[in-house]
Write an enzyme that holds these catalytic residues in place. Sequence first.
Site, mmCIF file in Angstrom:
data_model
loop_
_atom_site.group_PDB
_atom_site.id
_atom_site.type_symbol
_atom_site.label_atom_id
_atom_site.label_comp_id
_atom_site.label_asym_id
_atom_site.label_seq_id
_atom_site.Cartn_x
_atom_site.Cartn_y
_atom_site.Cartn_z
ATOM 1 C CB SER A 147 -31.597 -11.877 69.770
ATOM 2 O OG SER A 147 -31.535 -13.087 69.033
ATOM 3 C CB VAL A 162 -26.871 -4.044 66.847
ATOM 4 C CG1 VAL A 162 -26.166 -3.326 67.997
ATOM 5 C CG2 VAL A 162 -27.297 -3.031 65.790
ATOM 6 C CB CYS A 163 -26.857 -8.932 69.113
ATOM 7 S SG CYS A 163 -28.237 -8.073 69.901
ATOM 8 C CB SER A 164 -23.892 -10.423 64.951
ATOM 9 O OG SER A 164 -22.858 -11.131 64.330
ATOM 10 C CB THR A 202 -20.977 -11.079 70.108
ATOM 11 O OG1 THR A 202 -22.248 -10.874 70.745
ATOM 12 C CG2 THR A 202 -20.335 -12.337 70.659
#
EC number: 1.11.1.24
Length: 165
Positions: free
Chosen positions: A54, A59-61, A64
Amino acid sequence: MANVTFKGNPMTLRGEELKVGDQAPDFTALNTSLEQVSLSDFEGKRKLISVIPSIDTGVCSTQTKTFNERAADVENVEVLTISNDLPFAQKRWTADEGLENAVTLSDHRDLSFGENYGVVMEELRLLARSVFILDEDNKVVYVEYVPEGTDHPDYDKAIEALESM
């Protein structure tokens, strides 16, 4: 199949695990304009496919942003970030982060990417954190299924694989 956990809990991955040397399967997903795109839309380019659970998590941010920044100077590369987030959330995130040119794709509709790349976590209906690097002919040259979904991928290894093509 890859052994993956999320917050320490074992996850069941749906689909076939890809390996280096495999021909990458096609998929369809939605971009932030709600248009359907597929792997063939990026024909002739090397692809770094960054898969995240998500976009709205730390971590995803970071994943990306990191892949978009580190691959920016590599010639003929398209960085694709794929998650099950709605296209609206992806569009908001890219605007908020100043990454309007980042390509984010949503697999929420039919899980085409997730099932074809073996990354659908059945228990959560989210995509497992992973990285796929494809050459211009869509041959898989690098794969990482991150063992714990809340950990970062190996950015250095992925970028090395991308730069060595």
